[in-house]
Enzyme design. Structure first.
Site, PDB file in Angstrom:
ATOM      1  N   THR A 124     -15.749  -1.666  -9.818  1.00  0.00           N
ATOM      2  CA  THR A 124     -16.932  -0.961  -9.318  1.00  0.00           C
ATOM      3  C   THR A 124     -18.097  -1.049 -10.298  1.00  0.00           C
ATOM      4  O   THR A 124     -17.896  -1.194 -11.516  1.00  0.00           O
ATOM      5  CB  THR A 124     -16.597   0.525  -9.082  1.00  0.00           C
ATOM      6  OG1 THR A 124     -17.783   1.254  -8.774  1.00  0.00           O
ATOM      7  CG2 THR A 124     -15.962   1.152 -10.321  1.00  0.00           C
ATOM      8  N   ASP A 125     -19.314  -0.911  -9.778  1.00  0.00           N
ATOM      9  CA  ASP A 125     -20.487  -0.862 -10.646  1.00  0.00           C
ATOM     10  C   ASP A 125     -20.586   0.456 -11.404  1.00  0.00           C
ATOM     11  O   ASP A 125     -21.355   0.573 -12.365  1.00  0.00           O
ATOM     12  CB  ASP A 125     -21.769  -1.104  -9.854  1.00  0.00           C
ATOM     13  CG  ASP A 125     -22.021  -0.094  -8.750  1.00  0.00           C
ATOM     14  OD1 ASP A 125     -21.154   0.767  -8.498  1.00  0.00           O
ATOM     15  OD2 ASP A 125     -23.091  -0.172  -8.109  1.00  0.00           O
ATOM     16  N   GLU A 126     -19.800   1.455 -10.997  1.00  0.00           N
ATOM     17  CA  GLU A 126     -19.894   2.764 -11.651  1.00  0.00           C
ATOM     18  C   GLU A 126     -19.448   2.732 -13.107  1.00  0.00           C
ATOM     19  O   GLU A 126     -19.765   3.650 -13.872  1.00  0.00           O
ATOM     20  CB  GLU A 126     -19.114   3.811 -10.855  1.00  0.00           C
ATOM     21  CG  GLU A 126     -19.671   4.005  -9.459  1.00  0.00           C
ATOM     22  CD  GLU A 126     -19.100   5.218  -8.752  1.00  0.00           C
ATOM     23  OE1 GLU A 126     -18.847   6.233  -9.417  1.00  0.00           O
ATOM     24  OE2 GLU A 126     -18.923   5.144  -7.522  1.00  0.00           O
ATOM     25  N   LYS A 141     -11.519   3.388 -13.938  1.00  0.00           N
ATOM     26  CA  LYS A 141     -11.748   2.000 -13.541  1.00  0.00           C
ATOM     27  C   LYS A 141     -12.192   1.156 -14.738  1.00  0.00           C
ATOM     28  O   LYS A 141     -11.789  -0.012 -14.866  1.00  0.00           O
ATOM     29  CB  LYS A 141     -12.789   1.928 -12.425  1.00  0.00           C
ATOM     30  CG  LYS A 141     -12.304   2.416 -11.077  1.00  0.00           C
ATOM     31  CD  LYS A 141     -11.133   1.588 -10.543  1.00  0.00           C
ATOM     32  CE  LYS A 141     -11.547   0.211 -10.094  1.00  0.00           C
ATOM     33  NZ  LYS A 141     -10.416  -0.544  -9.486  1.00  0.00           N
ATOM     34  N   TYR A 155     -13.356   9.129 -12.412  1.00  0.00           N
ATOM     35  CA  TYR A 155     -13.080   7.921 -11.624  1.00  0.00           C
ATOM     36  C   TYR A 155     -13.567   6.668 -12.337  1.00  0.00           C
ATOM     37  O   TYR A 155     -12.807   5.709 -12.545  1.00  0.00           O
ATOM     38  CB  TYR A 155     -13.743   8.018 -10.247  1.00  0.00           C
ATOM     39  CG  TYR A 155     -13.897   6.678  -9.568  1.00  0.00           C
ATOM     40  CD1 TYR A 155     -12.772   5.914  -9.251  1.00  0.00           C
ATOM     41  CD2 TYR A 155     -15.159   6.163  -9.264  1.00  0.00           C
ATOM     42  CE1 TYR A 155     -12.910   4.665  -8.648  1.00  0.00           C
ATOM     43  CE2 TYR A 155     -15.295   4.926  -8.660  1.00  0.00           C
ATOM     44  CZ  TYR A 155     -14.169   4.176  -8.356  1.00  0.00           C
ATOM     45  OH  TYR A 155     -14.307   2.940  -7.768  1.00  0.00           O
ATOM     46  N   ASN A 205     -19.872   0.269  -1.099  1.00  0.00           N
ATOM     47  CA  ASN A 205     -19.526  -0.357   0.171  1.00  0.00           C
ATOM     48  C   ASN A 205     -19.693   0.617   1.327  1.00  0.00           C
ATOM     49  O   ASN A 205     -19.547   1.829   1.171  1.00  0.00           O
ATOM     50  CB  ASN A 205     -18.067  -0.817   0.153  1.00  0.00           C
ATOM     51  CG  ASN A 205     -17.856  -2.140  -0.549  1.00  0.00           C
ATOM     52  OD1 ASN A 205     -17.141  -3.010  -0.064  1.00  0.00           O
ATOM     53  ND2 ASN A 205     -18.458  -2.306  -1.717  1.00  0.00           N
ATOM     54  N   ASP A 259       0.854  -1.192   0.000  1.00  0.00           N
ATOM     55  CA  ASP A 259       0.000   0.000   0.000  1.00  0.00           C
ATOM     56  C   ASP A 259       0.888   1.239   0.000  1.00  0.00           C
ATOM     57  O   ASP A 259       1.878   1.299   0.730  1.00  0.00           O
ATOM     58  CB  ASP A 259      -0.914   0.011   1.226  1.00  0.00           C
ATOM     59  CG  ASP A 259      -2.057   1.011   1.102  1.00  0.00           C
ATOM     60  OD1 ASP A 259      -1.777   2.226   1.072  1.00  0.00           O
ATOM     61  OD2 ASP A 259      -3.218   0.569   1.049  1.00  0.00           O
ATOM     62  N   ASN A 300     -30.107   8.677  -1.172  1.00  0.00           N
ATOM     63  CA  ASN A 300     -29.219   9.331  -0.214  1.00  0.00           C
ATOM     64  C   ASN A 300     -29.954   9.942   0.972  1.00  0.00           C
ATOM     65  O   ASN A 300     -29.482   9.878   2.112  1.00  0.00           O
ATOM     66  CB  ASN A 300     -28.381  10.404  -0.924  1.00  0.00           C
ATOM     67  CG  ASN A 300     -27.334   9.802  -1.840  1.00  0.00           C
ATOM     68  OD1 ASN A 300     -27.042   8.614  -1.773  1.00  0.00           O
ATOM     69  ND2 ASN A 300     -26.768  10.619  -2.713  1.00  0.00           N
TER      70      ASN A 300
END
Length: 353
Positions: free
Chosen positions: A133-135, A163, A159, A189, A31, A258
């Site tokens: 990611t689902d994005e 990905k 972003y 998450n 990391d 949200n």
């Protein structure tokens, strides 16, 4: 041994802790310890010989290659990524450097290790699991069916574009080189150790400090919320049982908008830590929507459930209560991560409160 990249971040550290709870196989944890990487997440592993931590960047070819040769991991679980949409809007370069070029470097280094340093028997067991990611799938309308593994990619933020690019690279390494990859695409998450720039820990932290609770736009943007512990079990399942070259969607079956998330957190806090000045919901403040804000995400994880036998253990009601209680009992951790850099970011993003 397995090699985990980004294992001091939110999901990565939860995965490392989860992994070492359920088996004895050591973890090599690489990391870079950027702002969201935190060794405090791994305090419980101090002195545990099964956890080997190395501070370093996945873009460092010499470091990655030397670690592979020295430790000879039998699998890679690749979490390392810049992951905050808002930050990607202000500074996309870093996202493409880490998420695209970092993944490319990792693929190249690991493929060279795989080709030249593993026996045929070791190659047959080796896996490279890429966590995404689902994005990458873009935005759904309110009545659209949930994302499946066949949904076309339509990333809408820097972003998600970065990905998506890394996902394509991983896929190409399988089809071009026969490199043994697996990919998971998860929904939002939440849970312990999440850096408080994300919605749930931000709301908890601000509420306890009696600061405004910022909600973008009308608050009706919908996400499928996945408790991080369920995500960790899904990754272990895919690593063990997944078919090479396949993608598996991981979702919590917990679609919430949200404003509902924020009101739920406020209700729990009103119950377990009431404040004399009134309900925490009184702090809700609507702010200008962020550019390109996707309206809805939803994950169909039927493939993972039917083919590999995984299912989430937490519903949103149990997961969010566990999460709020964790933050309440770990206020020192929260204080330590809310550095000057964090305060500068929140002032820039939401106003100088």
């Amino acid at each position: 041994m397995i090699l985990v990249t980004g294992g001091a971040g939110f999901i990565g550290s939860n995965f490392v802790l989860d992994w070492l709870k359920v088996n004895q196989e050591p973890v090599l944890n690489l990391d870079a310890l950027t702002y969201a990487g935190n060794l405090e997440n791994l305090d419980s592993l101090k002195g545990d010989s099964r956890h080997v931590f190395v501070q370093g960047n996945i873009c460092d070819k010499d470091l990655v290659s030397s670690l592979l040769s020295q430790y000879k991991p039998r699998a890679i679980v690749h979490f390392a990524a810049e992951s905050h949409v808002d930050r990607s809007i202000f500074g996309p370069d870093l996202f493409f450097q880490t998420n695209v070029m970092g993944t490319l470097n990792l693929l190249e280094c690991v493929k060279a290790f795989y080709d030249h340093e593993l026996s045929d028997e070791e190659k047959a067991q080796f896996r490279f699991l890429h966590v995404s990611t689902d994005e990458v799938y873009g935005s759904l309308g309110f009545d659209d069916p949930a994302f499946t593994e066949e949904t076309p990619y339509r990333p809408n933020s820097p972003y998600s574009a970065s990905k998506a690019s890394s996902d394509h690279a991983v896929r190409a390494w399988f089809h071009t080189y026969g490199f043994p990859v697996l990919t998971t695409n998860c929904s939002n998450n939440y849970g312990p150790y999440q850096f408080p720039e994300k919605l749930i820990p931000l709301v908890i932290s601000n509420a306890l400090a009696r600061k405004p609770l910022p909600i973008y736009g009308d608050g009706l943007n919908i996400r499928d919320w996945l408790y991080v512990g369920d995500h960790c079990s899904a990754i272990r399942c895919v690593l063990e049982k997944g078919k090479l070259g396949e993608t598996y969607n991981v979702g919590g079956h917990n679609e919430r908008n949200n404003i509902t998330i924020v009101k739920t957190i406020c209700a729990i806090l009103d119950e377990v830590k009431p404040h004399p000045d009134g309900s925490y919901a009184d702090l809700i403040t609507f702010v200008k929507d962020r550019p390109g804000h996707d309206r809805r995400y939803a994950i169909d994880s039927t493939k993972l459930q039917t083919q590999l036998g995984w299912k989430p253990q937490e519903c949103f009601e149990t997961g969010i209560r566990k999460t709020v209680e964790w933050y309440l009992s770990h206020q020192t951790w929260v204080k330590n991560v809310q550095s000057g850099a964090y305060r500068e970011w929140t002032a820039k993003q939401y106003g100088n409160w």
